[in-house]
Design a protein around this motif. Structure first.
Motif, PDB file in Angstrom:
ATOM      1  N   TYR A 276      40.149  75.799  53.244  1.00 57.29           N
ATOM      2  CA  TYR A 276      38.947  74.967  53.125  1.00 57.29           C
ATOM      3  C   TYR A 276      38.304  74.664  54.482  1.00 57.29           C
ATOM      4  CZ  TYR A 276      39.848  74.091  48.187  1.00 57.29           C
ATOM      5  OH  TYR A 276      40.018  74.245  46.837  1.00 57.29           O
ATOM      6  N   ALA A 277      39.129  74.595  55.513  1.00 54.03           N
ATOM      7  CA  ALA A 277      38.594  74.236  56.834  1.00 54.03           C
ATOM      8  C   ALA A 277      37.995  75.457  57.516  1.00 54.03           C
ATOM      9  CB  ALA A 277      39.714  73.650  57.687  1.00 54.03           C
ATOM     10  N   GLY A 278      37.152  75.177  58.484  1.00 55.59           N
ATOM     11  CA  GLY A 278      36.494  76.274  59.196  1.00 55.59           C
ATOM     12  C   GLY A 278      37.369  76.880  60.277  1.00 55.59           C
ATOM     13  N   ASN A 279      38.311  76.130  60.768  1.00 56.37           N
ATOM     14  CA  ASN A 279      39.187  76.632  61.838  1.00 56.37           C
ATOM     15  C   ASN A 279      40.539  75.929  61.765  1.00 56.37           C
ATOM     16  OD1 ASN A 279      38.984  74.086  63.453  1.00 56.37           O
ATOM     17  ND2 ASN A 279      36.848  74.732  63.534  1.00 56.37           N
ATOM     18  N   ARG A 280      41.451  76.370  62.617  1.00 57.33           N
ATOM     19  CA  ARG A 280      42.832  75.855  62.557  1.00 57.33           C
ATOM     20  C   ARG A 280      42.922  74.391  62.990  1.00 57.33           C
ATOM     21  NH1 ARG A 280      46.481  80.015  61.635  1.00 57.33           N
ATOM     22  NH2 ARG A 280      48.286  78.756  62.207  1.00 57.33           N
ATOM     23  N   MET A 281      42.127  74.022  63.975  1.00 60.53           N
ATOM     24  CA  MET A 281      42.178  72.633  64.456  1.00 60.53           C
ATOM     25  C   MET A 281      41.749  71.658  63.358  1.00 60.53           C
ATOM     26  SD  MET A 281      43.384  72.563  67.464  1.00 60.53           S
ATOM     27  CE  MET A 281      42.983  70.930  67.994  1.00 60.53           C
ATOM     28  N   GLU A 282      40.678  72.033  62.706  1.00 59.32           N
ATOM     29  CA  GLU A 282      40.191  71.193  61.608  1.00 59.32           C
ATOM     30  C   GLU A 282      41.238  71.118  60.491  1.00 59.32           C
ATOM     31  OE1 GLU A 282      36.240  72.323  60.356  1.00 59.32           O
ATOM     32  OE2 GLU A 282      36.413  71.137  58.532  1.00 59.32           O
ATOM     33  N   ALA A 283      41.865  72.258  60.234  1.00 58.03           N
ATOM     34  CA  ALA A 283      42.898  72.300  59.188  1.00 58.03           C
ATOM     35  C   ALA A 283      44.091  71.424  59.555  1.00 58.03           C
ATOM     36  CB  ALA A 283      43.354  73.744  58.975  1.00 58.03           C
ATOM     37  N   GLN A 284      44.440  71.402  60.817  1.00 59.58           N
ATOM     38  CA  GLN A 284      45.562  70.557  61.257  1.00 59.58           C
ATOM     39  C   GLN A 284      45.241  69.078  61.061  1.00 59.58           C
ATOM     40  OE1 GLN A 284      46.666  71.638  65.284  1.00 59.58           O
ATOM     41  NE2 GLN A 284      46.854  73.788  64.727  1.00 59.58           N
ATOM     42  N   ASP A 285      44.010  68.706  61.392  1.00 53.45           N
ATOM     43  CA  ASP A 285      43.602  67.301  61.187  1.00 53.45           C
ATOM     44  C   ASP A 285      43.664  66.930  59.705  1.00 53.45           C
ATOM     45  OD1 ASP A 285      43.209  66.730  63.801  1.00 53.45           O
ATOM     46  OD2 ASP A 285      41.047  67.094  63.797  1.00 53.45           O
ATOM     47  N   VAL A 286      43.181  67.839  58.884  1.00 50.45           N
ATOM     48  CA  VAL A 286      43.182  67.565  57.442  1.00 50.45           C
ATOM     49  C   VAL A 286      44.620  67.469  56.921  1.00 50.45           C
ATOM     50  CG1 VAL A 286      42.486  68.452  55.164  1.00 50.45           C
ATOM     51  CG2 VAL A 286      40.928  68.653  57.093  1.00 50.45           C
ATOM     52  N   LEU A 287      45.479  68.347  57.428  1.00 52.03           N
ATOM     53  CA  LEU A 287      46.890  68.314  56.990  1.00 52.03           C
ATOM     54  C   LEU A 287      47.543  66.976  57.349  1.00 52.03           C
ATOM     55  CD1 LEU A 287      49.334  69.907  55.810  1.00 52.03           C
ATOM     56  CD2 LEU A 287      49.871  70.574  58.142  1.00 52.03           C
ATOM     57  N   GLN A 288      47.255  66.472  58.523  1.00 49.05           N
ATOM     58  CA  GLN A 288      47.802  65.161  58.912  1.00 49.05           C
ATOM     59  C   GLN A 288      47.321  64.067  57.967  1.00 49.05           C
ATOM     60  OE1 GLN A 288      46.455  64.927  62.950  1.00 49.05           O
ATOM     61  NE2 GLN A 288      48.158  66.124  63.757  1.00 49.05           N
ATOM     62  N   GLU A 289      46.048  64.114  57.642  1.00 50.52           N
ATOM     63  CA  GLU A 289      45.506  63.116  56.709  1.00 50.52           C
ATOM     64  C   GLU A 289      46.145  63.247  55.327  1.00 50.52           C
ATOM     65  OE1 GLU A 289      41.218  63.046  56.618  1.00 50.52           O
ATOM     66  OE2 GLU A 289      41.125  63.228  58.792  1.00 50.52           O
ATOM     67  N   VAL A 290      46.399  64.492  54.944  1.00 56.29           N
ATOM     68  CA  VAL A 290      47.033  64.731  53.633  1.00 56.29           C
ATOM     69  C   VAL A 290      48.399  64.055  53.580  1.00 56.29           C
ATOM     70  CG1 VAL A 290      48.085  66.515  52.171  1.00 56.29           C
ATOM     71  CG2 VAL A 290      45.817  66.871  53.124  1.00 56.29           C
ATOM     72  N   PHE A 291      49.195  64.252  54.622  1.00 61.30           N
ATOM     73  CA  PHE A 291      50.545  63.659  54.606  1.00 61.30           C
ATOM     74  C   PHE A 291      50.508  62.136  54.688  1.00 61.30           C
ATOM     75  CE2 PHE A 291      52.344  67.892  55.192  1.00 61.30           C
ATOM     76  CZ  PHE A 291      53.463  67.782  54.380  1.00 61.30           C
ATOM     77  N   VAL A 292      49.558  61.609  55.440  1.00 61.42           N
ATOM     78  CA  VAL A 292      49.421  60.142  55.485  1.00 61.42           C
ATOM     79  C   VAL A 292      49.100  59.617  54.084  1.00 61.42           C
ATOM     80  CG1 VAL A 292      48.000  58.246  56.378  1.00 61.42           C
ATOM     81  CG2 VAL A 292      48.777  60.035  57.916  1.00 61.42           C
ATOM     82  N   LYS A 293      48.200  60.302  53.395  1.00 60.96           N
ATOM     83  CA  LYS A 293      47.854  59.893  52.023  1.00 60.96           C
ATOM     84  C   LYS A 293      49.049  60.021  51.086  1.00 60.96           C
ATOM     85  CE  LYS A 293      42.891  60.800  51.853  1.00 60.96           C
ATOM     86  NZ  LYS A 293      41.849  61.653  51.262  1.00 60.96           N
ATOM     87  N   VAL A 294      49.781  61.112  51.268  1.00 62.09           N
ATOM     88  CA  VAL A 294      50.946  61.331  50.395  1.00 62.09           C
ATOM     89  C   VAL A 294      51.966  60.210  50.578  1.00 62.09           C
ATOM     90  CG1 VAL A 294      52.964  62.827  50.042  1.00 62.09           C
ATOM     91  CG2 VAL A 294      50.684  63.827  50.178  1.00 62.09           C
ATOM     92  N   TYR A 295      52.283  59.892  51.832  1.00 65.21           N
ATOM     93  CA  TYR A 295      53.292  58.849  52.095  1.00 65.21           C
ATOM     94  C   TYR A 295      52.821  57.470  51.624  1.00 65.21           C
ATOM     95  CZ  TYR A 295      55.637  62.279  55.078  1.00 65.21           C
ATOM     96  OH  TYR A 295      56.270  63.398  55.558  1.00 65.21           O
ATOM     97  N   ASN A 296      51.537  57.216  51.799  1.00 67.31           N
ATOM     98  CA  ASN A 296      51.029  55.896  51.410  1.00 67.31           C
ATOM     99  C   ASN A 296      50.878  55.732  49.902  1.00 67.31           C
ATOM    100  OD1 ASN A 296      50.892  54.922  54.014  1.00 67.31           O
ATOM    101  ND2 ASN A 296      48.780  55.560  54.335  1.00 67.31           N
ATOM    102  N   ASN A 297      50.690  56.856  49.202  1.00 69.98           N
ATOM    103  CA  ASN A 297      50.419  56.764  47.757  1.00 69.98           C
ATOM    104  C   ASN A 297      51.494  57.410  46.893  1.00 69.98           C
ATOM    105  OD1 ASN A 297      47.594  55.590  47.885  1.00 69.98           O
ATOM    106  ND2 ASN A 297      47.365  57.417  49.146  1.00 69.98           N
ATOM    107  N   ILE A 298      52.617  57.694  47.474  1.00 68.98           N
ATOM    108  CA  ILE A 298      53.642  58.405  46.706  1.00 68.98           C
ATOM    109  C   ILE A 298      54.185  57.527  45.567  1.00 68.98           C
ATOM    110  CG2 ILE A 298      55.715  57.751  48.049  1.00 68.98           C
ATOM    111  CD1 ILE A 298      56.380  60.848  47.906  1.00 68.98           C
ATOM    112  N   GLY A 299      54.040  56.247  45.699  1.00 70.03           N
ATOM    113  CA  GLY A 299      54.461  55.351  44.626  1.00 70.03           C
ATOM    114  C   GLY A 299      53.648  55.515  43.357  1.00 70.03           C
ATOM    115  N   SER A 300      52.446  56.070  43.473  1.00 66.83           N
ATOM    116  CA  SER A 300      51.593  56.246  42.297  1.00 66.83           C
ATOM    117  C   SER A 300      51.924  57.533  41.531  1.00 66.83           C
ATOM    118  CB  SER A 300      50.118  56.258  42.712  1.00 66.83           C
ATOM    119  OG  SER A 300      49.857  57.378  43.517  1.00 66.83           O
ATOM    120  N   TYR A 301      52.805  58.356  42.079  1.00 68.05           N
ATOM    121  CA  TYR A 301      53.223  59.567  41.348  1.00 68.05           C
ATOM    122  C   TYR A 301      54.132  59.152  40.189  1.00 68.05           C
ATOM    123  CZ  TYR A 301      55.519  63.963  40.264  1.00 68.05           C
ATOM    124  OH  TYR A 301      56.023  65.053  39.596  1.00 68.05           O
TER     125      TYR A 301
END
Lengths: 184, 181
Positions: free
Chosen positions: B37-62
């Motif tokens: 989805y990202a245009g380059n690797r740097m952007e993808a890395q930033d998005v991946l970090q945000e993904v894991f932050v969201k996962v850890y913060n919302n894992i209780g809703s699974y």
């Protein structure tokens, strides 16, 4: 090549694509996670809201606490202006005529300086200097509160008092200074 | 599934070991999604970090009912779409520019074998709008109606952009095949 076949080919290649993640991503993720937890309110962990509360409490304590009130120096009045109604002044004159030697014994009822009912009032200035006898001073309720005010010499000729007398005179009010009363 | 449950429970309790385990297990899969989805690797890395932050913060809703991997994938896709929307202003300009180029020559794609890196290289060259719709339709398997709802666009826009994305991608792959030969 049909559309579906092309899409299937892309899906099969990219669907389960697992590239290697660079090392720096993990530490960056940890920092973001820490900041996220720090800025989110939680009862169990220390966060920015608790820190703001503590900082606010400390600031409030320094501003309004007991030490702050002790640090503040008492404001010494530069002059004391007694505002009294014209009827009281008349009464004062009568009593002074009866006993001219003790004008200070007459206590005005409205001693509140903040009451500036100028049209109905006569501004009476006081010269709290060494000329005032200690006995007379002790009878005045305002002056007995803060003895330091006695030590601050204030002359009747100060421009502020003169202005007040002039204003009162212009408005047709009877203005009498404390000195005049004392002379009588 | 039992193994996932232990990891999930550990993450809910905020245990670092469980979080690290989850990261090691799924980071590469989620990074692959972010890269698409990202245009380059740097952007993808930033998005991946945000993904894991969201996962850890919302894992209780699974709720342990659906696939956990599917749940993670969905978070990665949604975060990527959010990132796409954030850069939408610049993406629109690029879409128009590329539209002029792709309209010139329809590519004739031949049946050739390509590696994931080659395909990713071509996908990254797609304009962001085309790339997002192509990923959502071809790889994630969403319908045009769902895509239009997710991106806030018309269904016909989704269809036309997918068609252009396909044409663009085929031409890029053809260029790679020519270089190979």
């Amino acid at each position: 090549m049909s559309e579906n076949r092309f899409f299937q080919q892309v899906n099969s290649v990219m669907g389960d694509y697992r590239p290697e993640v660079p090392q720096g991503v993990y530490s960056g993720m940890r920092q973001k996670l820490w900041w996220s937890n720090f800025t989110r309110f939680s009862l169990t962990s220390m966060n920015i809201w608790y820190m703001l509360l503590i900082a606010g409490s400390v600031a409030a304590w320094f501003s309004f606490g007991p030490e702050a009130s002790s640090v503040q120096q008492p404001q010494l009045p530069s002059e004391q202006v007694i505002v009294s109604s014209s009827s009281e002044i008349q009464r004062t004159e009568q009593s002074s005529a009866e006993s001219p030697e003790t004008p200070e014994t007459v206590k005005p009822r409205n001693m509140d300086v903040s009451t500036q009912n100028i049209p109905d009032a006569v501004v009476q200035s006081q010269n709290v200097s060494a000329q005032v006898e200690p006995q007379a001073v002790s009878q005045n309720p305002i002056e007995t509160k803060e003895p330091e005010t006695i030590q601050t010499p204030i002359t009747v000729d100060s421009p502020q008092v003169g202005d007040a007398v002039k204003k009162g005179t212009k408005k047709g009010l009877k203005v009498k200074s404390y000195e005049q009363t004392e002379k009588k | 599934m039992q193994e996932f449950k232990e990891i999930i429970d550990g993450c809910i309790r905020g245990e670092r070991a469980a979080q690290d385990h989850l990261y090691k297990k799924f980071s590469s899969l989620l990074f692959g999604i972010c890269l698409r989805y990202a245009g380059n690797r740097m952007e993808a890395q930033d998005v991946l970090q945000e993904v894991f932050v969201k996962v850890y913060n919302n894992i209780g809703s699974y709720n342990h009912e659906g696939s956990f991997e599917g749940w993670l994938r969905r978070i990665a896709v949604n975060t990527s779409i959010t990132n796409y929307r954030k850069n939408l202003k610049h993406a629109y300009q690029k879409d128009v520019d590329d539209l002029m180029k792709t309209a010139e020559e329809p590519a004739s794609f031949e049946d050739l074998e390509f590696t994931a890196e080659e395909m990713l290289q071509c996908i990254e060259r797609l304009p962001p709008g085309y790339r997002t719709i192509f990923n959502l339709y071809v790889i994630e398997g969403f319908m045009h109606k769902e895509i239009s709802d997710m991106l806030g666009i018309d269904v016909n826009t989704s269809k036309s952009q997918l068609s252009r994305a396909k044409t663009h991608l085929q031409r890029e792959l053809k260029n790679i095949a020519t270089v190979k030969i």
